[in-house]
Design a protein around this motif. Structure first.
Motif, PDB file in Angstrom:
ATOM      1  N   GLY A 193      56.662  16.060  -3.824  1.00  0.00           N
ATOM      2  CA  GLY A 193      56.307  17.412  -4.210  1.00  0.00           C
ATOM      3  C   GLY A 193      55.957  18.241  -2.994  1.00  0.00           C
ATOM      4  N   PRO A 194      55.667  19.529  -3.178  1.00  0.00           N
ATOM      5  CA  PRO A 194      55.231  20.368  -2.065  1.00  0.00           C
ATOM      6  C   PRO A 194      53.753  20.176  -1.782  1.00  0.00           C
ATOM      7  CG  PRO A 194      55.373  21.661  -4.076  1.00  0.00           C
ATOM      8  CD  PRO A 194      55.852  20.284  -4.429  1.00  0.00           C
ATOM      9  N   GLY A 195      53.279  20.766  -0.674  1.00  0.00           N
ATOM     10  CA  GLY A 195      51.852  20.729  -0.361  1.00  0.00           C
ATOM     11  C   GLY A 195      51.444  19.754   0.710  1.00  0.00           C
ATOM     12  N   ALA A 196      52.392  19.265   1.518  1.00  0.00           N
ATOM     13  CA  ALA A 196      52.043  18.256   2.529  1.00  0.00           C
ATOM     14  C   ALA A 196      50.975  18.754   3.490  1.00  0.00           C
ATOM     15  CB  ALA A 196      53.290  17.839   3.305  1.00  0.00           C
ATOM     16  N   GLN A 197      50.913  20.067   3.730  1.00  0.00           N
ATOM     17  CA  GLN A 197      49.926  20.609   4.668  1.00  0.00           C
ATOM     18  C   GLN A 197      48.559  20.828   4.025  1.00  0.00           C
ATOM     19  OE1 GLN A 197      51.643  24.211   6.228  1.00  0.00           O
ATOM     20  NE2 GLN A 197      52.785  23.133   7.816  1.00  0.00           N
ATOM     21  N   ALA A 198      48.487  20.720   2.701  1.00  0.00           N
ATOM     22  CA  ALA A 198      47.255  21.055   1.988  1.00  0.00           C
ATOM     23  C   ALA A 198      46.182  19.994   2.174  1.00  0.00           C
ATOM     24  CB  ALA A 198      47.558  21.232   0.504  1.00  0.00           C
ATOM     25  N   ASP A 199      44.916  20.423   2.009  1.00  0.00           N
ATOM     26  CA  ASP A 199      43.810  19.485   2.186  1.00  0.00           C
ATOM     27  C   ASP A 199      43.745  18.445   1.071  1.00  0.00           C
ATOM     28  OD1 ASP A 199      43.134  21.243   0.190  1.00  0.00           O
ATOM     29  OD2 ASP A 199      41.149  21.724   0.956  1.00  0.00           O
ATOM     30  N   TRP A 200      44.441  18.707  -0.052  1.00  0.00           N
ATOM     31  CA  TRP A 200      44.394  17.786  -1.188  1.00  0.00           C
ATOM     32  C   TRP A 200      45.554  16.806  -1.221  1.00  0.00           C
ATOM     33  CZ3 TRP A 200      48.945  18.829  -3.555  1.00  0.00           C
ATOM     34  CH2 TRP A 200      49.443  20.143  -3.487  1.00  0.00           C
ATOM     35  N   ALA A 201      46.510  16.945  -0.314  1.00  0.00           N
ATOM     36  CA  ALA A 201      47.759  16.170  -0.401  1.00  0.00           C
ATOM     37  C   ALA A 201      47.526  14.665  -0.386  1.00  0.00           C
ATOM     38  CB  ALA A 201      48.705  16.577   0.718  1.00  0.00           C
ATOM     39  N   ASP A 202      46.784  14.171   0.593  1.00  0.00           N
ATOM     40  CA  ASP A 202      46.594  12.721   0.707  1.00  0.00           C
ATOM     41  C   ASP A 202      45.860  12.153  -0.502  1.00  0.00           C
ATOM     42  OD1 ASP A 202      47.859  12.836   3.116  1.00  0.00           O
ATOM     43  OD2 ASP A 202      46.052  12.659   4.343  1.00  0.00           O
ATOM     44  N   ALA A 203      44.873  12.907  -1.003  1.00  0.00           N
ATOM     45  CA  ALA A 203      44.110  12.417  -2.154  1.00  0.00           C
ATOM     46  C   ALA A 203      44.958  12.363  -3.415  1.00  0.00           C
ATOM     47  CB  ALA A 203      42.893  13.316  -2.386  1.00  0.00           C
ATOM     48  N   LEU A 204      45.846  13.334  -3.594  1.00  0.00           N
ATOM     49  CA  LEU A 204      46.664  13.382  -4.806  1.00  0.00           C
ATOM     50  C   LEU A 204      47.865  12.449  -4.725  1.00  0.00           C
ATOM     51  CD1 LEU A 204      47.008  14.874  -7.571  1.00  0.00           C
ATOM     52  CD2 LEU A 204      48.571  16.399  -6.381  1.00  0.00           C
ATOM     53  N   TYR A 205      48.562  12.490  -3.587  1.00  0.00           N
ATOM     54  CA  TYR A 205      49.809  11.735  -3.456  1.00  0.00           C
ATOM     55  C   TYR A 205      49.606  10.312  -2.905  1.00  0.00           C
ATOM     56  CZ  TYR A 205      52.282  16.249  -3.887  1.00  0.00           C
ATOM     57  OH  TYR A 205      52.772  17.456  -4.313  1.00  0.00           O
ATOM     58  N   GLY A 206      48.482  10.078  -2.229  1.00  0.00           N
ATOM     59  CA  GLY A 206      48.306   8.800  -1.547  1.00  0.00           C
ATOM     60  C   GLY A 206      48.738   8.913  -0.099  1.00  0.00           C
ATOM     61  N   ASN A 207      48.226   8.026   0.735  1.00  0.00           N
ATOM     62  CA  ASN A 207      48.508   8.114   2.169  1.00  0.00           C
ATOM     63  C   ASN A 207      49.971   7.861   2.514  1.00  0.00           C
ATOM     64  OD1 ASN A 207      45.826   8.665   2.813  1.00  0.00           O
ATOM     65  ND2 ASN A 207      45.295   6.479   2.855  1.00  0.00           N
ATOM     66  N   ASP A 208      50.692   7.169   1.655  1.00  0.00           N
ATOM     67  CA  ASP A 208      52.094   6.849   1.940  1.00  0.00           C
ATOM     68  C   ASP A 208      53.042   7.819   1.246  1.00  0.00           C
ATOM     69  OD1 ASP A 208      51.410   6.049  -0.588  1.00  0.00           O
ATOM     70  OD2 ASP A 208      52.621   4.215  -0.554  1.00  0.00           O
ATOM     71  N   HIS A 209      52.599   9.054   1.039  1.00  0.00           N
ATOM     72  CA  HIS A 209      53.384  10.000   0.243  1.00  0.00           C
ATOM     73  C   HIS A 209      54.608  10.524   0.990  1.00  0.00           C
ATOM     74  CE1 HIS A 209      52.120  13.588   2.466  1.00  0.00           C
ATOM     75  NE2 HIS A 209      50.872  13.159   2.423  1.00  0.00           N
ATOM     76  N   HIS A 210      55.491  11.156   0.208  1.00  0.00           N
ATOM     77  CA  HIS A 210      56.683  11.810   0.752  1.00  0.00           C
ATOM     78  C   HIS A 210      56.651  13.307   0.481  1.00  0.00           C
ATOM     79  CE1 HIS A 210      58.469   8.004   1.746  1.00  0.00           C
ATOM     80  NE2 HIS A 210      58.420   7.584   0.499  1.00  0.00           N
ATOM     81  N   ALA A 211      55.449  13.877   0.325  1.00  0.00           N
ATOM     82  CA  ALA A 211      55.325  15.308   0.045  1.00  0.00           C
ATOM     83  C   ALA A 211      55.873  16.117   1.212  1.00  0.00           C
ATOM     84  CB  ALA A 211      53.864  15.671  -0.208  1.00  0.00           C
TER      85      ALA A 211
END
Length: 546
Positions: free
Chosen positions: A312-330
């Motif tokens: 999904g979008p939002g890789a730069q956001a402060d919530w990205a790691d918490a929502l997607y997980g540290n191994d995300h592909h955002a």
């Protein structure tokens, strides 16, 4: 007896271009297309319903080129009707369910909507009452009125608020074989370069403009987004963004559908239900506004939920790691209604530092260049200026505007955004040209100051605007939303900025708000003009205090 539609023969033209929305969407397949809290709809079911809806619309006079307004919340009916409009070669005009009556009438007039399909009310909005208050007959049918003369017919969904109004309920029937052939001929004689939809800009700087997109531009944007996100047939996309926005429809629905993925729909946001839906349907991809991401992360059930979100979008956001997980592909993206919407994004496979520090490369078929705002001369990599765009995802133009009012002589659209492009071709968006604050003759980028403020412990959101000043031109004013139960003080925040910014970039005043006090536009963007006005009032009040 069913009403007979006059079916005029439509010759299949040799020059007809394939690849319209009606002919490209993956109909006929039995795998899931739309997942809701109460039902699962396959591509085949939605396609079949769209054929019936197309015949119903045709009964009310919709033909190729007719502008059809759609005022409904997200849901299967919205998508069925949109697909039906495209089957007829007509033009979809998605209408904002957040609008006031005045805004709705303005949009209907600007876009020359001929047929309006609307729900009488949604949430706190009573559209029937709003139209009636504007002296528009709720039972309008084949009318020729002084007010909104182009609006001939209103069809209420599912039923009319008056006994004489037209209702959608019960009007659908299965098309005959001859009608099926007629629908196929209409679809095959619609060119990909013809108008498919008219979206409205957010109106952050002036009255909203009507943005015309073709079948080709919407499909090019959707295909590019699907590829950059790495969407596959097995993905499940939670797409809350309203579909009357280009981003909601193109990125949230068309991109997944082109990849064969299913969309999870929630017409009214509630974080607990959103988490339950994503867990139930094993959502892999997230499309929503930042405040919804924050609401989901704060909800008690988030910690217990087993979510599979990775894209999904939002890789730069402060919530990205918490929502997607540290191994995300955002990914990180850039775009606007005029450009498709997303015209540049990082790829899911890009290194994480690229996805978090840039806004990606242009989508296939899209060109970007950075111009000197004063001279119009193209700038080399690394230099900041105004971003200009042309190519596959770009709009046809603004409705009722001449091409020269929309594009330069080379076909580039001047976005009004400040950006620079690095040596590897990655875009770096830095703010709006008009957002620059002039402090005693020096230009200050609000985005730069906001970045510093957001790094202060206890700050969730920071917005910087200019307040008029008779001596210095403008004063720099910051509005800060604290994080949780944090209580930063104005002197502390200003001292933080002084350590990290040049003196003229340090806000003179800092005012604290709650998240709900931040004014937003119908698009969900922060209403900076409203905040600038508020800043001037607050500064004037504090200056006059003893």
């Amino acid at each position: 007896m069913a009403e007979v539609i006059e079916l005029r023969p439509i010759p299949i033209l040799p020059s007809s271009a394939p690849g319209t929305l009606a002919t490209t969407l993956p109909g006929g397949r039995t795998d899931p297309a739309l997942l809701t809290a109460t039902a699962i709809y396959s591509f085949a079911e939605l396609e079949s319903q769209s054929r019936r809806a197309a015949i119903a619309l045709a009964r009310w006079g919709v033909r190729k080129g007719t502008h059809v307004g759609l005022l409904l919340p997200n849901g299967p009916d919205w998508l069925v009707l949109a697909w039906a409009v495209w089957r007829l070669g007509a033009v979809l005009v998605p209408l904002n369910t957040f609008w006031t009556g005045k805004e709705l009438v303005y949009a209907l007039q600007l876009a020359d909507v001929r047929i309006l399909v609307a729900t009488p009310r949604f949430l706190k909005n009573d559209y029937a009452a709003a139209l009636a208050a504007a002296s528009i007959a709720l039972d309008r049918k084949d009318a020729c009125a002084t007010l909104l003369p182009c609006l001939a017919t209103i069809v209420w969904f599912p039923s009319a608020p008056t006994s004489t109004g037209l209702s959608w309920q019960g009007c659908q029937r299965e098309p005959s074989e001859r009608e099926q052939m007629w629908l196929r001929a209409l679809a095959e004689n619609t060119s990909a370069s013809e108008p498919a939809a008219i979206f409205f800009t957010s109106g952050s700087e002036a009255a909203p403009k009507a943005v015309v997109h073709s079948h080709a531009s919407m499909l090019a944007a959707a295909a590019g987004i699907a590829e950059r996100l790495g969407l596959e047939r097995t993905d499940r996309v939670w797409a809350y963004l309203p579909w009357f926005f280009a981003g909601g429809l193109v990125a949230g629905v068309l991109a997944p559908w082109l990849a064969g993925a299913a969309v999870i729909s929630q017409p009214v946001f509630e974080p607990g239900e959103a988490i339950a839906l994503m867990e139930r349907y094993e959502a892999t991809t997230f499309f929503a506004w930042p405040h919804q991401a924050h609401a989901i992360l704060k909800h008690p059930s988030f910690c217990r939920a087993r979510l599979r979100l990775r894209k999904g979008p939002g890789a730069q956001a402060d919530w990205a790691d918490a929502l997607y997980g540290n191994d995300h592909h955002a990914v990180s993206t850039w775009g606007m209604t005029e450009t498709g919407p997303m015209a540049a994004t990082t790829a899911w496979s890009d290194p994480i530092h690229k996805r978090k520090s840039t806004h990606g490369r242009p989508l296939p078929g899209v060109e970007m260049k950075v111009l000197d705002p004063n001279t119009g001369v193209e700038l080399p990599p690394g230099q900041e200026g105004e971003l200009a765009v042309r190519g596959a995802t770009l709009m046809l133009g603004y409705y009722k505007r001449r091409p020269r009012e929309c594009f330069d002589s080379e076909g580039f659209f001047h976005t009004g955004d400040r950006a620079w492009i690095d040596d590897e071709g990655y875009l770096h968006f830095t703010g709006r040209i008009r957002d620059v604050v002039k402090v005693a003759g020096a230009s200050v980028s609000p985005a730069e100051v906001e970045f510093v403020l957001a790094a202060y412990p206890g700050v969730r959101t920071a917005v910087v605007v200019g307040a008029a000043d008779p001596e210095r031109g403008q004063r720099l004013v910051a509005f800060v939303v604290p994080e949780g139960d944090q209580h930063p003080s104005e002197p502390e925040v200003i001292a933080w900025c002084r350590e990290r910014l040049a003196t003229y970039k340090v806000p003179e005043r800092v005012f604290f708000l709650t998240e709900h006090e931040l004014p937003v536009l119908g698009s969900g963007k922060i209403h900076r003009q409203a905040l600038a006005h508020k800043a001037e009032q607050l500064v004037r009040r504090t200056d006059s205090s003893p």
